[in-house]
Design a protein around this motif. Structure first.
Motif, PDB file in Angstrom:
ATOM      1  N   MET A   8     -17.705 -25.139 -22.283  1.00  0.00           N
ATOM      2  CA  MET A   8     -16.550 -24.296 -22.654  1.00  0.00           C
ATOM      3  C   MET A   8     -16.698 -23.859 -24.114  1.00  0.00           C
ATOM      4  SD  MET A   8     -12.484 -25.210 -22.631  1.00  0.00           S
ATOM      5  CE  MET A   8     -12.487 -25.412 -20.864  1.00  0.00           C
ATOM      6  N   ARG A   9     -16.442 -22.585 -24.378  1.00  0.00           N
ATOM      7  CA  ARG A   9     -16.572 -22.071 -25.748  1.00  0.00           C
ATOM      8  C   ARG A   9     -15.420 -22.575 -26.604  1.00  0.00           C
ATOM      9  NH1 ARG A   9     -14.719 -17.247 -28.001  1.00  0.00           N
ATOM     10  NH2 ARG A   9     -14.096 -16.485 -25.960  1.00  0.00           N
ATOM     11  N   LYS A  10     -15.768 -23.111 -27.776  1.00  0.00           N
ATOM     12  CA  LYS A  10     -14.752 -23.621 -28.688  1.00  0.00           C
ATOM     13  C   LYS A  10     -14.080 -22.473 -29.432  1.00  0.00           C
ATOM     14  CE  LYS A  10     -16.933 -28.096 -29.517  1.00  0.00           C
ATOM     15  NZ  LYS A  10     -17.476 -29.012 -30.546  1.00  0.00           N
ATOM     16  N   THR A  11     -12.803 -22.577 -29.627  1.00  0.00           N
ATOM     17  CA  THR A  11     -12.076 -21.604 -30.427  1.00  0.00           C
ATOM     18  C   THR A  11     -11.379 -22.340 -31.566  1.00  0.00           C
ATOM     19  OG1 THR A  11     -10.116 -21.809 -29.017  1.00  0.00           O
ATOM     20  CG2 THR A  11     -11.696 -20.076 -28.463  1.00  0.00           C
ATOM     21  N   HIS A  12     -11.158 -21.647 -32.633  1.00  0.00           N
ATOM     22  CA  HIS A  12     -10.534 -22.237 -33.812  1.00  0.00           C
ATOM     23  C   HIS A  12      -9.166 -21.595 -34.017  1.00  0.00           C
ATOM     24  CE1 HIS A  12     -14.262 -24.269 -34.958  1.00  0.00           C
ATOM     25  NE2 HIS A  12     -14.872 -23.148 -34.612  1.00  0.00           N
ATOM     26  N   MET A  13      -8.167 -22.453 -34.303  1.00  0.00           N
ATOM     27  CA  MET A  13      -6.826 -21.946 -34.547  1.00  0.00           C
ATOM     28  C   MET A  13      -6.803 -21.124 -35.828  1.00  0.00           C
ATOM     29  SD  MET A  13      -3.269 -24.067 -34.949  1.00  0.00           S
ATOM     30  CE  MET A  13      -3.421 -24.734 -33.292  1.00  0.00           C
ATOM     31  N   ILE A  14      -6.163 -19.973 -35.765  1.00  0.00           N
ATOM     32  CA  ILE A  14      -6.030 -19.126 -36.946  1.00  0.00           C
ATOM     33  C   ILE A  14      -4.967 -19.713 -37.865  1.00  0.00           C
ATOM     34  CG2 ILE A  14      -5.405 -16.817 -37.768  1.00  0.00           C
ATOM     35  CD1 ILE A  14      -6.368 -15.746 -35.081  1.00  0.00           C
ATOM     36  N   SER A  15      -5.321 -19.922 -39.146  1.00  0.00           N
ATOM     37  CA  SER A  15      -4.355 -20.438 -40.100  1.00  0.00           C
ATOM     38  C   SER A  15      -3.244 -19.417 -40.307  1.00  0.00           C
ATOM     39  CB  SER A  15      -5.043 -20.732 -41.435  1.00  0.00           C
ATOM     40  OG  SER A  15      -4.069 -21.092 -42.404  1.00  0.00           O
ATOM     41  N   ARG A  16      -1.989 -19.864 -40.195  1.00  0.00           N
ATOM     42  CA  ARG A  16      -0.854 -18.958 -40.326  1.00  0.00           C
ATOM     43  C   ARG A  16      -0.294 -18.951 -41.745  1.00  0.00           C
ATOM     44  NH1 ARG A  16       3.269 -19.984 -35.514  1.00  0.00           N
ATOM     45  NH2 ARG A  16       4.145 -18.114 -36.484  1.00  0.00           N
ATOM     46  N   ARG A  17      -0.854 -19.793 -42.618  1.00  0.00           N
ATOM     47  CA  ARG A  17      -0.274 -19.920 -43.953  1.00  0.00           C
ATOM     48  C   ARG A  17      -0.304 -18.603 -44.705  1.00  0.00           C
ATOM     49  NH1 ARG A  17      -2.237 -24.098 -48.777  1.00  0.00           N
ATOM     50  NH2 ARG A  17      -0.665 -23.415 -50.315  1.00  0.00           N
ATOM     51  N   TYR A  18      -1.450 -17.903 -44.611  1.00  0.00           N
ATOM     52  CA  TYR A  18      -1.584 -16.648 -45.340  1.00  0.00           C
ATOM     53  C   TYR A  18      -1.589 -15.443 -44.398  1.00  0.00           C
ATOM     54  CZ  TYR A  18      -2.834 -19.746 -49.160  1.00  0.00           C
ATOM     55  OH  TYR A  18      -2.822 -20.729 -50.115  1.00  0.00           O
ATOM     56  N   LEU A  19      -1.064 -15.637 -43.206  1.00  0.00           N
ATOM     57  CA  LEU A  19      -1.012 -14.535 -42.247  1.00  0.00           C
ATOM     58  C   LEU A  19       0.324 -13.809 -42.412  1.00  0.00           C
ATOM     59  CD1 LEU A  19      -2.674 -13.296 -39.919  1.00  0.00           C
ATOM     60  CD2 LEU A  19      -1.353 -14.712 -38.351  1.00  0.00           C
ATOM     61  N   PRO A  20       0.321 -12.614 -42.993  1.00  0.00           N
ATOM     62  CA  PRO A  20       1.592 -11.920 -43.268  1.00  0.00           C
ATOM     63  C   PRO A  20       2.202 -11.362 -42.000  1.00  0.00           C
ATOM     64  CG  PRO A  20      -0.264 -10.545 -43.881  1.00  0.00           C
ATOM     65  CD  PRO A  20      -0.841 -11.858 -43.462  1.00  0.00           C
ATOM     66  N   SER A  21       3.466 -11.005 -42.103  1.00  0.00           N
ATOM     67  CA  SER A  21       4.148 -10.399 -40.960  1.00  0.00           C
ATOM     68  C   SER A  21       3.657  -8.969 -40.778  1.00  0.00           C
ATOM     69  CB  SER A  21       5.659 -10.399 -41.184  1.00  0.00           C
ATOM     70  OG  SER A  21       5.999  -9.502 -42.244  1.00  0.00           O
ATOM     71  N   MET A  22       3.800  -8.461 -39.562  1.00  0.00           N
ATOM     72  CA  MET A  22       3.385  -7.086 -39.295  1.00  0.00           C
ATOM     73  C   MET A  22       4.202  -6.083 -40.124  1.00  0.00           C
ATOM     74  SD  MET A  22       1.255  -5.141 -37.787  1.00  0.00           S
ATOM     75  CE  MET A  22       0.539  -6.123 -36.462  1.00  0.00           C
ATOM     76  N   PRO A  23       5.522  -6.234 -40.272  1.00  0.00           N
ATOM     77  CA  PRO A  23       6.253  -5.286 -41.134  1.00  0.00           C
ATOM     78  C   PRO A  23       5.741  -5.253 -42.572  1.00  0.00           C
ATOM     79  CG  PRO A  23       7.797  -6.483 -39.752  1.00  0.00           C
ATOM     80  CD  PRO A  23       6.460  -7.143 -39.568  1.00  0.00           C
ATOM     81  N   SER A  24       5.339  -6.432 -43.099  1.00  0.00           N
ATOM     82  CA  SER A  24       4.808  -6.460 -44.461  1.00  0.00           C
ATOM     83  C   SER A  24       3.471  -5.733 -44.542  1.00  0.00           C
ATOM     84  CB  SER A  24       4.630  -7.909 -44.927  1.00  0.00           C
ATOM     85  OG  SER A  24       5.883  -8.560 -45.052  1.00  0.00           O
ATOM     86  N   LEU A  25       2.608  -5.950 -43.560  1.00  0.00           N
ATOM     87  CA  LEU A  25       1.322  -5.261 -43.539  1.00  0.00           C
ATOM     88  C   LEU A  25       1.498  -3.750 -43.447  1.00  0.00           C
ATOM     89  CD1 LEU A  25      -0.835  -7.501 -41.160  1.00  0.00           C
ATOM     90  CD2 LEU A  25      -1.107  -7.219 -43.618  1.00  0.00           C
ATOM     91  N   LEU A  26       2.393  -3.321 -42.563  1.00  0.00           N
ATOM     92  CA  LEU A  26       2.619  -1.884 -42.383  1.00  0.00           C
ATOM     93  C   LEU A  26       3.206  -1.260 -43.649  1.00  0.00           C
ATOM     94  CD1 LEU A  26       4.009  -1.839 -38.738  1.00  0.00           C
ATOM     95  CD2 LEU A  26       1.745  -1.110 -39.506  1.00  0.00           C
ATOM     96  N   ALA A  27       4.086  -1.996 -44.302  1.00  0.00           N
ATOM     97  CA  ALA A  27       4.699  -1.477 -45.530  1.00  0.00           C
ATOM     98  C   ALA A  27       3.639  -1.319 -46.622  1.00  0.00           C
ATOM     99  CB  ALA A  27       5.811  -2.411 -45.995  1.00  0.00           C
ATOM    100  N   LEU A  28       2.805  -2.337 -46.813  1.00  0.00           N
ATOM    101  CA  LEU A  28       1.788  -2.269 -47.848  1.00  0.00           C
ATOM    102  C   LEU A  28       0.781  -1.153 -47.554  1.00  0.00           C
ATOM    103  CD1 LEU A  28       0.765  -3.716 -50.438  1.00  0.00           C
ATOM    104  CD2 LEU A  28      -0.788  -4.997 -48.956  1.00  0.00           C
ATOM    105  N   GLU A  29       0.327  -1.056 -46.298  1.00  0.00           N
ATOM    106  CA  GLU A  29      -0.644  -0.034 -45.931  1.00  0.00           C
ATOM    107  C   GLU A  29      -0.069   1.363 -46.118  1.00  0.00           C
ATOM    108  OE1 GLU A  29      -2.737   2.923 -43.696  1.00  0.00           O
ATOM    109  OE2 GLU A  29      -0.713   2.197 -43.193  1.00  0.00           O
ATOM    110  N   ALA A  30       1.201   1.543 -45.750  1.00  0.00           N
ATOM    111  CA  ALA A  30       1.827   2.858 -45.868  1.00  0.00           C
ATOM    112  C   ALA A  30       2.004   3.259 -47.331  1.00  0.00           C
ATOM    113  CB  ALA A  30       3.171   2.866 -45.147  1.00  0.00           C
TER     114      ALA A  30
END
Length: 299
Positions: free
Chosen positions: A1-23
């Motif tokens: 079985m292929r191992k997967t690694h949990m994505i760290s959520r500590r520095y994972l911003p919210s989608m509204p924040s990402l969209l605001a910064l990109e815009a």
């Protein structure tokens, strides 16, 4: 079985924040970003403040009630934009085939039209769970920065980081319209008295062809084309003699629209391959497609 690694959520911003910064980065102002996202300017400012507090890095320079991204934040936005595009592409893929997987394949136009397309109905019948999405790419690219699972490659095994499945060895034949060439040439170098056509990516083909027929050290001038399809049509309409892979023009040779100029076909320097990234876990649509292609080659 292929191992997967949990994505760290500590520095994972919210989608509204990402969209605001990109815009803000793309439009140049908070007011323009707010209008695009159907928010208030204050909401944009709050999203950016929350983003800065979460990541612990200043992203915005505030000058006279205006927001301007720091140079580091501008670099970050370029990465955000690629990630958002990847998310959008993944959503389109899921929407196009909610019941199964999709295979995103980069193809060469002539090979895709004349060799692959006539065979794809068989793959679709055998693997209805897979949707094949085709896009044209003429040159190697970085799989890491694309949405493609695999590509059709012409040349040698020189695509960085790729695994290979050989598909077809190419043979080139010199042809012309019967209106231009009334009879086969008596000598290979007689071809130089005719206008010549060649691909801009293969400017050495006529020199190789002449050398193969005992006339080395020649590099005749020729009209350039970027694709075989347009060059073939130019040859059919009498614009000049062309070196074309035989598998692309079998119907034209059979119908007499094109006639051989001199001698049999010669082997090209390159071959056609299916290539895919070696360092990426292989998805089942690619496994099915690669296995099916192997069967097509054996036929």
């Amino acid at each position: 079985m292929r191992k997967t690694h949990m994505i760290s959520r500590r520095y994972l911003p919210s989608m509204p924040s990402l969209l605001a910064l990109e815009a803000v980065d793309r439009t140049g102002s908070a007011s323009a970003a707010a209008a695009e996202l159907n928010l208030t300017q204050g909401a944009i400012s709050r999203q950016l403040q929350a983003f800065e507090a979460q990541i612990g890095v200043a992203l915005i320079q505030r000058e006279n009630h205006r927001l301007r991204l720091t140079p580091a934040a501008q670099d970050y936005c370029r990465e955000i934009r690629r990630a958002l595009q990847a998310l959008s592409q993944a959503s389109l893929t899921l929407r196009a085939n909610p019941e199964g997987g999709a295979l995103n394949l980069a193809i060469l136009p002539a090979f895709g039209m004349h060799w692959l397309a006539p065979r794809l109905a068989d793959f679709a019948a055998r693997h209805p769970e897979v949707t094949v999405n085709l896009s044209t790419r003429l040159r190697p690219f970085d799989f890491a920065n694309s949405h493609f699972d695999a590509a059709i490659h012409y040349g040698r095994q020189d695509w960085p980081g790729a695994a290979y499945l050989p598909l077809l060895q190419e043979d080139l034949i010199a042809v012309a319209s019967p209106a231009l060439l009334k009879a086969p040439l008596q000598r290979a170098d007689d071809i130089i008295s005719y206008p010549l056509l060649q691909l801009e990516s293969r400017t050495g083909d006529w020199g190789r062809w002449l050398a193969h027929h005992g006339q080395p050290h020649q590099r005749p001038a020729a009209m350039l084309f970027d694709q075989f399809a347009t060059m073939t049509q130019a040859a059919i309409h009498g614009l000049g003699a062309a070196l074309i892979p035989r598998f692309l023009i079998e119907p034209d040779l059979a119908s007499g629209r094109l006639v051989p100029a001199f001698g049999p076909a010669i082997q090209s320097l390159g071959s056609y391959y299916l290539v895919w990234p070696k360092d990426r876990p292989e998805r089942s649509p690619l496994t099915s497609f690669r296995s099916w292609l192997g069967g097509q080659i054996a036929v």
